[in-house]
Motif scaffolding. Sequence first.
Motif: not given
Length: 356
Positions: A1-12, A54-59, A341-346
């Motif tokens: 399922m397409f997933t959004i993760d709202a917190h990743l410290d990628l540049s750090m 993981g189909n995590i296309g937006l962070v 809702n949990v994975m991306h909708g909210n």
Amino acid sequence: MFTIDAHLDLSMNAMEWNRDLRLPVSDIRKRELGLTDKPDRAKGTVSLPELRKGNIGLVVATQIARYVAPDNNLPGWHSSQQAWAQTQAQLAWYKTMEELGEMTMIRNLEELERHIALWTNDTTETQKPVGYILSLEGADSLVSVSYLETAYRYGLRAVGPSHYGPGRYANGTDATGGLNAQGKALLKEMDRLGMILDATHLCDDAFKDAMDIFTGPVWASHNNCRTLVPHNRQFSDEQLKLLIDRGAVIGGALDAWMMVPNWVRGVSTPESMQCDLHKMIDHLDHICQLAGNSLHVGIGSDLDGAFGKEQSPHDLETIADLNKLPSLLKARGYSDEDVANVMHGNWLRFLRRAWG
């Protein structure tokens, strides 16, 4: 399922941990074997290939640089100007990733909708760029409030005024005290610019002030429940209800000490504490019960936020394993609509409302 993760410290991770996030996690771990300068060496879980897997296309991806006063023992920079320079180096890394086609910045509703369509409808592109919304975790690096407009112009869309300890604008985790004059001015400028307030890390006093002053959209990108893990880093039920009333979304975090009570850093292990993805769902479910629906929770994993597998759920090898969550949620009685809702909708609904 397409997933959004709202917190990743990628540049750090790229700039301070010196990780080439274009590589598979296995390659990054190999490069770090034998290193001891960080507790999570050779135990990382995040890279751009793993996000795609993981189909995590937006962070929501951070800039982070703390200012520390002479009496502050936390790691950080000795002036706000140095902290600002560090965030600009982090910004340069994101821009370089964009130039390589690895990432793409999302700044408005049009860019959001185009990116979601690419990830959910377009099956022709094999290596899609990972979309990122730029967030500032802790406002210490803003030399003055006037710097916020500069940051908005280069793409910053969300700000968490505090991090750990005392801050230049607001006090955070393990500190106390309300917003100072600079902090209040910062929130008013964020309102003017239409930015998102990230309530994560605000100490209780500053949280109360922020909720009274700020009139714009609020989220808590990576926050768990104090009822389940008693510590000021987590939000109380009263705070969670206030966020729910404000239309916020709260992202469940995967830092083990925030997931299970009585964690002892450097001693506890995910296996010994039975810390797994089910514990994350416990926190999400608690918020759903407070809200009476599934409309206010999402994922804000915080994976590799200065910790790795030694402090992550034991059933998670890399961030791609977020795709285990839908089946676990369904086993807990959540419907297909709830799971989406949990994975991306909210997060999508929140952004469409905030930017619409």
